[in-house]
Design a protein around this motif. Sequence first.
Motif, PDB file in Angstrom:
ATOM      1  N   ALA A 395      43.534  40.481  49.139  1.00  0.00           N
ATOM      2  CA  ALA A 395      42.210  40.216  48.569  1.00  0.00           C
ATOM      3  C   ALA A 395      42.017  40.940  47.247  1.00  0.00           C
ATOM      4  CB  ALA A 395      41.134  40.646  49.574  1.00  0.00           C
ATOM      5  N   PHE A 396      42.548  42.166  47.134  1.00  0.00           N
ATOM      6  CA  PHE A 396      42.446  42.906  45.884  1.00  0.00           C
ATOM      7  C   PHE A 396      43.256  42.229  44.783  1.00  0.00           C
ATOM      8  CE2 PHE A 396      41.618  47.208  48.135  1.00  0.00           C
ATOM      9  CZ  PHE A 396      40.322  46.792  48.403  1.00  0.00           C
ATOM     10  N   GLU A 397      44.421  41.737  45.153  1.00  0.00           N
ATOM     11  CA  GLU A 397      45.300  41.125  44.154  1.00  0.00           C
ATOM     12  C   GLU A 397      44.665  39.910  43.507  1.00  0.00           C
ATOM     13  OE1 GLU A 397      48.860  40.393  46.355  1.00  0.00           O
ATOM     14  OE2 GLU A 397      49.720  42.385  45.935  1.00  0.00           O
ATOM     15  N   ASN A 398      43.872  39.162  44.277  1.00  0.00           N
ATOM     16  CA  ASN A 398      43.227  37.984  43.671  1.00  0.00           C
ATOM     17  C   ASN A 398      41.794  38.283  43.241  1.00  0.00           C
ATOM     18  OD1 ASN A 398      41.602  37.877  45.957  1.00  0.00           O
ATOM     19  ND2 ASN A 398      42.774  36.233  46.924  1.00  0.00           N
ATOM     20  N   GLY A 399      41.466  39.585  43.128  1.00  0.00           N
ATOM     21  CA  GLY A 399      40.159  39.964  42.613  1.00  0.00           C
ATOM     22  C   GLY A 399      39.000  39.548  43.487  1.00  0.00           C
ATOM     23  N   LEU A 400      39.207  39.536  44.824  1.00  0.00           N
ATOM     24  CA  LEU A 400      38.175  39.111  45.773  1.00  0.00           C
ATOM     25  C   LEU A 400      37.650  37.727  45.419  1.00  0.00           C
ATOM     26  CD1 LEU A 400      36.176  42.466  46.055  1.00  0.00           C
ATOM     27  CD2 LEU A 400      37.938  41.626  47.610  1.00  0.00           C
ATOM     28  N   ALA A 401      38.556  36.868  44.966  1.00  0.00           N
ATOM     29  CA  ALA A 401      38.160  35.541  44.500  1.00  0.00           C
ATOM     30  C   ALA A 401      37.722  34.625  45.633  1.00  0.00           C
ATOM     31  CB  ALA A 401      39.329  34.889  43.740  1.00  0.00           C
ATOM     32  N   ASP A 402      37.940  35.037  46.892  1.00  0.00           N
ATOM     33  CA  ASP A 402      37.533  34.193  48.009  1.00  0.00           C
ATOM     34  C   ASP A 402      36.029  34.163  48.199  1.00  0.00           C
ATOM     35  OD1 ASP A 402      40.182  33.431  49.339  1.00  0.00           O
ATOM     36  OD2 ASP A 402      40.370  35.584  49.044  1.00  0.00           O
ATOM     37  N   VAL A 403      35.298  35.023  47.470  1.00  0.00           N
ATOM     38  CA  VAL A 403      33.836  35.016  47.521  1.00  0.00           C
ATOM     39  C   VAL A 403      33.320  34.571  46.165  1.00  0.00           C
ATOM     40  CG1 VAL A 403      31.770  36.407  47.841  1.00  0.00           C
ATOM     41  CG2 VAL A 403      33.799  36.866  49.212  1.00  0.00           C
ATOM     42  N   ASP A 404      32.461  33.550  46.140  1.00  0.00           N
ATOM     43  CA  ASP A 404      31.921  33.094  44.858  1.00  0.00           C
ATOM     44  C   ASP A 404      30.634  33.853  44.542  1.00  0.00           C
ATOM     45  OD1 ASP A 404      29.900  32.025  46.377  1.00  0.00           O
ATOM     46  OD2 ASP A 404      30.740  29.995  46.378  1.00  0.00           O
ATOM     47  N   SER A 405      30.041  33.544  43.423  1.00  0.00           N
ATOM     48  CA  SER A 405      28.876  34.287  42.943  1.00  0.00           C
ATOM     49  C   SER A 405      27.677  34.168  43.878  1.00  0.00           C
ATOM     50  CB  SER A 405      28.485  33.801  41.537  1.00  0.00           C
ATOM     51  OG  SER A 405      28.185  32.416  41.557  1.00  0.00           O
TER      52      SER A 405
END
Length: 480
Positions: A395-405
């Motif tokens: 999750a850190f590697e993809n910058g927590l991209a699994d959560v949107d704004s």
Amino acid sequence: MDSEDDDYSGETAVEYSKDDDDGIADGDYNSDDASASCRQQNYIALKEADIREHQENEITTVSTVLSVSRSDASILLRHYRWSVSNVHDVWFADEDGVRKAVGLLESPVVQFPNAKELTCGICFESSPLDGISSAACGHPFCDECWRAYMSTSINGGSGCLMLRCPEPSCGAAIGQDMIDRLVSEEDKERYAHYLLRSYIEDNPKTKWCPGPGCEFEFCWLCLGAYSGHGQCNRYKATDEAERKREMAKMSIQRYTHYYERWATNESSRQKALAGLHEMQTVNLKKLSDKQSQPETQLKFMTEAWLQIVECRRVLKWTYAYGYYLPEPELAKRQFFEYLQGEAEAGLERLHLCAEKDVQAYLGREPPPTDFNDFRSKLAGLTRVTRNYFENLVRAFENGLADVDSQGTSSGKASSREGGPGRDSDDHGSWECDRCTYFNTISLPTCEMCHQPRGSLDPSPARLRRFSCSTLVSTRDNSIP
């Protein structure tokens, strides 16, 4: 401040009086005297020009009293922390011993009275006498080598103040007079800068002003400028100033929170390394003897400790990650804290099992359960904890991209949102909502983490916040 920094904190220093620690003698106490004493200033603010003047005066004093050069006086004062009285005391008690200690030689140890040319001890090139220099010891080196040697030392930090002859067996000190004669103007300024810093930082009676670039006067009650200062006893509403103070306080508290947890996990990691060492050198042998099993079949113990050490390292740096995670990104922060909390809880269960539960199988009393049950439990916790931290790092590697704004998951719906995949499968087992361990269908609580079956809130609101295909992707975590 750190004495190895290239730049000091400001142009202002304070000099404390010798009587800072003196109190009021018993029997002589008087409230008026005490009030007057409290009002007395026990320090003096000095600007850079004042500091240099004090330094030059002390060098002059030592040079005059001891009949030595100003360069030698500077060396003596640096060695004895800029205390004129200490220099006088040790010099008159044992001049020869002091000279030997600080590298001040009275006569050269090497002499070349009739030589027209000399060979440099560094580059081994011959040079005329006017191109050769030496310290008080007399060891000859060409000016170019001297210049390179001094410049390298000066650019390396404040250690240049204790520069000695480059001859390996010689301890003769290099004074400022020789440095000023040979080095560039830039190096001269840098050397003088270190000398000034030494006067403040090595002297127990002085210290830098904590305000960089301070020009030291303000009212300590209202914190306003003292120039033109009037009465400050009247209350004035200062919402902006109060807000800034509160923000500064919160900023310090936030930093302290993350730093303390960073430091705690580093400490736990060091203890885990000690536990790993003890397991490898002592406990494996004991377990092998007590359980009548070869050490090769006890590798699961070492693997558990190695996993603990690695997870402590990762968890430590998650707090640095959390500190720099932008405050406005609330959804990402909530998701990060959820992942971090789950990983930390799994690690604590594993650490407890590897450190405490194993003691039952090392003591004299019979263990409460069969050793194979302990093996399954520890191996399972190791696997589950590894999965937690792999998901966390991913999750850190993809910058927590699994959560949107908007705080929703960008991944596909997980098995948490319905269907039998999360709660049970076709083989008579159910998967724990907390640790993903597969349990026998008849068990009401998780055998691994003791979480009651179906106790976590499966509401849509919770799923929208925390559900993520990276976190809860279906995988077989069952233990064979």
